[in-house]
Scaffold this motif. Structure first.
Motif, PDB file in Angstrom:
ATOM      1  N   PHE A 130       0.848  -1.194   0.000  1.00 39.38           N
ATOM      2  CA  PHE A 130       0.000   0.000   0.000  1.00 39.38           C
ATOM      3  C   PHE A 130       0.887   1.248   0.000  1.00 39.38           C
ATOM      4  O   PHE A 130       2.076   1.179   0.338  1.00 39.38           O
ATOM      5  N   PHE A 131       0.291   2.385  -0.334  1.00 42.09           N
ATOM      6  CA  PHE A 131       1.002   3.664  -0.335  1.00 42.09           C
ATOM      7  C   PHE A 131       1.401   4.008   1.108  1.00 42.09           C
ATOM      8  O   PHE A 131       0.546   4.083   1.987  1.00 42.09           O
ATOM      9  N   PRO A 132       2.718   4.224   1.363  1.00 37.96           N
ATOM     10  CA  PRO A 132       3.201   4.329   2.742  1.00 37.96           C
ATOM     11  C   PRO A 132       2.527   5.412   3.591  1.00 37.96           C
ATOM     12  O   PRO A 132       2.358   5.222   4.798  1.00 37.96           O
ATOM     13  N   GLU A 133       2.140   6.541   2.986  1.00 43.32           N
ATOM     14  CA  GLU A 133       1.582   7.624   3.791  1.00 43.32           C
ATOM     15  C   GLU A 133       0.193   7.301   4.359  1.00 43.32           C
ATOM     16  O   GLU A 133      -0.308   8.030   5.215  1.00 43.32           O
ATOM     17  N   TYR A 134      -0.437   6.200   3.913  1.00 40.68           N
ATOM     18  CA  TYR A 134      -1.736   5.811   4.485  1.00 40.68           C
ATOM     19  C   TYR A 134      -1.674   5.762   6.008  1.00 40.68           C
ATOM     20  O   TYR A 134      -2.621   6.148   6.684  1.00 40.68           O
ATOM     21  N   LYS A 135      -0.559   5.241   6.511  1.00 43.40           N
ATOM     22  CA  LYS A 135      -0.426   5.097   7.968  1.00 43.40           C
ATOM     23  C   LYS A 135      -0.609   6.452   8.660  1.00 43.40           C
ATOM     24  O   LYS A 135      -1.347   6.582   9.630  1.00 43.40           O
ATOM     25  N   LEU A 136       0.066   7.482   8.120  1.00 44.95           N
ATOM     26  CA  LEU A 136      -0.046   8.816   8.715  1.00 44.95           C
ATOM     27  C   LEU A 136      -1.467   9.342   8.597  1.00 44.95           C
ATOM     28  O   LEU A 136      -1.998   9.946   9.532  1.00 44.95           O
ATOM     29  N   PHE A 137      -2.066   9.145   7.432  1.00 39.10           N
ATOM     30  CA  PHE A 137      -3.405   9.694   7.201  1.00 39.10           C
ATOM     31  C   PHE A 137      -4.416   9.058   8.167  1.00 39.10           C
ATOM     32  O   PHE A 137      -5.273   9.738   8.719  1.00 39.10           O
ATOM     33  N   VAL A 138      -4.296   7.753   8.355  1.00 35.36           N
ATOM     34  CA  VAL A 138      -5.198   7.069   9.287  1.00 35.36           C
ATOM     35  C   VAL A 138      -4.968   7.594  10.699  1.00 35.36           C
ATOM     36  O   VAL A 138      -5.914   7.936  11.415  1.00 35.36           O
ATOM     37  N   GLU A 139      -3.709   7.710  11.094  1.00 37.55           N
ATOM     38  CA  GLU A 139      -3.414   8.168  12.449  1.00 37.55           C
ATOM     39  C   GLU A 139      -3.854   9.619  12.666  1.00 37.55           C
ATOM     40  O   GLU A 139      -4.216   9.998  13.774  1.00 37.55           O
ATOM     41  N   SER A 140      -3.832  10.429  11.606  1.00 35.07           N
ATOM     42  CA  SER A 140      -4.271  11.819  11.774  1.00 35.07           C
ATOM     43  C   SER A 140      -5.762  11.888  12.098  1.00 35.07           C
ATOM     44  O   SER A 140      -6.236  12.880  12.632  1.00 35.07           O
ATOM     45  N   SER A 141      -6.495  10.824  11.800  1.00 29.95           N
ATOM     46  CA  SER A 141      -7.916  10.791  12.156  1.00 29.95           C
ATOM     47  C   SER A 141      -8.121  10.249  13.561  1.00 29.95           C
ATOM     48  O   SER A 141      -9.246  10.160  14.039  1.00 29.95           O
ATOM     49  N   GLY A 142      -7.045   9.853  14.221  1.00 23.08           N
ATOM     50  CA  GLY A 142      -7.124   9.335  15.582  1.00 23.08           C
ATOM     51  C   GLY A 142      -7.324   7.831  15.643  1.00 23.08           C
ATOM     52  O   GLY A 142      -7.404   7.256  16.722  1.00 23.08           O
TER      53      GLY A 142
END
Lengths: 393, 393
Positions: A130-142
């Motif tokens: 998967f696209f690596p930044e997904y992790k950050l995007f998910v975490e930014s939603s809490g």
């Protein structure tokens, strides 16, 4: 100071790091002697209608209107045009007010995930690779980010692994097809199986589980392959779209979120999208690009150039002896590394070959090659790939 | 679904709500019969160099480069050009690598606040009256938002109130000068007093307290008034800038963050800014607008048009009997309401006068009038303002 932000800022994404290395290296040995397959920066020119429309807007419209604020959720005419185009292509009945304009794919995902998730126990799945930044995007939603391990045979969905990952806290699964980094287009059969599995789980847990489609590569497919329209297979699907790849505008940050009317409480969810946009300061996507999209949505550049690149790269590398996944879409080739992927990528640099190790994509032992390059780059890189291959003998 | 996002989406910002009301009303009674002072959408055309530069880029440069990804932190040439322009104007010595390009003011603030704050006890202050979305931006960083009550005499900084608001948890104070919604430009005297107060508090608490300057109106000032450059008065200052107002491009989302080298651990802080950009999916601001900024930073449209509007509106309203703050910059007039502000704004709507109640700005009893309108709108609105005034007799 926020330590996590600092760490993310100092450990740049592997892709961006290689991109910077390549820029420096080109300055030393010359542009044509560096074979940079690191970044998904489209090499195919935008459809000529894109620049023609932009110039027309700049020359003939009131500049205060062209560059002025649109409604927070986007220009009404643009959203109608997108809905019409989707309806024509997918036999749907979308309306402009189901669409929220964004500053591109990352914004679409950050906003959508924030709108869906409502507590620290929530979990969002991504299917490896998967696209690596997904992790950050998910975490930014809490929410928590959870990886569904890859199916290393086909790089379709690994259903046994998925079954183990879904639980009461699962709120969404990100589906990225055509896939970055493999180029695989999930088959209709796979997606139907995913839909019926999630429907069962929704009933079991008594709450919606969304499919969040990240589909910037939807129009970049080869050999007449069709990309199934997931909202037609599964009601609780939200589309996150970007024109970066289809219109060759990666730097311009323009895309949208579609909340189809069949989604659970879709009107409420659309409003949550609007609210999440406010929280992150994302209201009102770039105005002139919205107005251009009203005329150009559904167009693409000349995809046959990518097809030629794919064939040259795939055929060239497999002839040398590399093992690759044959891509049906996007513009990436996923190649088996000849040792640990980061070490392989490091060794490739010695040959001025810039390839991205797969570790960040949630799979070990591969490298991603973006073939949205000049054709000559691919042809001229072959002796280097041969030398790299031979260095492992 | 996230309830907070849903609520924010369904209770649109008061300004955006009025903007939508006005659009609908114009469709019924005609554009010229609605006197819309709700939105800070510049009426002065962009400097002609803006569109000329954009057209030149579109006609004469490789479209793949024009629309391609820049480095995550922004195009190097653009950042150098901005630094040079600032150095020329403020006698500073900034470098391009102290600048991070963003999708406009909201993005600049969201990213900066995330980079600064590192825990739920952190507090960020705003001086009333303030731009309402500050609260959301601060909360998106995980910190608490705290309001310094207004100085209702001068609308400068209320130092007695400030003293009570600052404590061990204070991480930053947002300073917005020229101010939205009052048009007041904080004096150098006030800012020096703020600087020495914060220096004392930094020592007392043993950690930096940042001034976060939100200054999209920096170039929009009248009567030869100078806007003090706050980083020259206080080391721990971060600039959040947007070209929305100065270049009349509110819909295009282009701006920057400047982390001056005198900031505490400035290099580390700059990296935290880069990381925070990644967290929110904000890397790489719109590419063609970055390239335009390289040529046009420091330019403005014809500010004298705003000055004429200000005089017409201020003189007209005070002659009728309204009490207003005399604005030295920006394009807002802060007018004392003749009753509770929301009720006054509602009554004004009956006269097709669209004015924003001050409650959202953290002060009661005023309305904000954005005079970045056509001159005729101001002149023709006067009989309506007179009738509204008389209705209170």
């Amino acid at each position: 100071m926020d330590e996590r932000s600092y760490k993310l800022g100092s450990n740049r994404s592997a892709i961006r790091e290689l991109f910077e290395f390549s820029k420096k290296r080109k300055a030393i040995v010359g542009e044509e002697n560096v074979f940079d397959f690191s970044l998904g920066n489209p090499s195919v020119a935008p459809n000529p209608a894109v620049n023609a429309t932009l110039i027309d807007l700049l020359q003939n419209e009131d500049p205060c209107l062209v560059h002025g604020y649109t409604s927070a959720q986007g220009d009404a005419e643009t959203r109608e045009a997108i809905a019409l185009d989707l309806n024509k292509r997918f036999g749907t009945n979308y309306k402009g007010n189901e669409i929220y304009m964004t500053c591109g794919a990352a914004a679409s995902l950050v906003i959508t995930l924030k709108a869906i998730n409502d507590g620290p126990d929530d979990e969002v799945l991504a299917i490896a690779p998967f696209f690596p930044e997904y992790k950050l995007f998910v975490e930014s939603s809490g929410a928590k980010f959870k990886v569904v391990p890859a199916d290393l045979e086909s790089f379709e969905i690994n259903f046994n692994a998925l079954e183990e990952c879904v639980n009461q806290n699962t709120k969404a699964i990100i589906v990225d097809s055509p896939n970055n980094p493999t180029g695989v287009v999930y088959s209709e059969e796979s997606l139907k199986k995913l839909a019926s599995f999630l429907e069962k789980k929704q009933k079991e847990y008594g709450h919606p589980i969304y499919i969040v489609c990240d589909e910037p590569y939807r129009e970049i497919v080869y050999d007449g392959k069709a990309v199934p329209h997931i909202p037609s297979l599964y009601d609780n699907t939200i589309i996150c779209y970007s024109y970066s790849k289809s219109l060759s505008l990666p730097g311009e940050r323009i895309g949208y979120i579609l909340v189809p009317p069949k989604c659970h409480e879709s009107e409420k969810l659309y409003l949550a999208v609007c609210g999440a946009g406010r929280i992150f300061g994302y209201v009102c996507a770039p105005s002139i690009f919205q107005k251009m999209v009203a005329k150009c949505t559904g167009l693409t550049g000349d995809i046959s150039e990518y097809a030629r690149n794919r064939d040259a790269l795939y055929n060239g590398l497999t002839e040398i002896g590399y093992e690759c996944v044959y891509p049906a879409g996007a513009f990436y080739l996923f190649v088996k590394a000849l040792e640990d992927a980061p070490a392989f990528s490091e060794r490739a640099k010695q040959y001025d070959l810039i390839v991205v190790p797969s570790d960040g994509f949630g799979v070990k032992g591969y490298v991603r090659l973006a073939y949205c390059t000049k054709y000559e780059t691919i042809v001229n890189s072959m002796p280097r790939f041969k030398a790299l291959f031979d260095s492992y003998k």
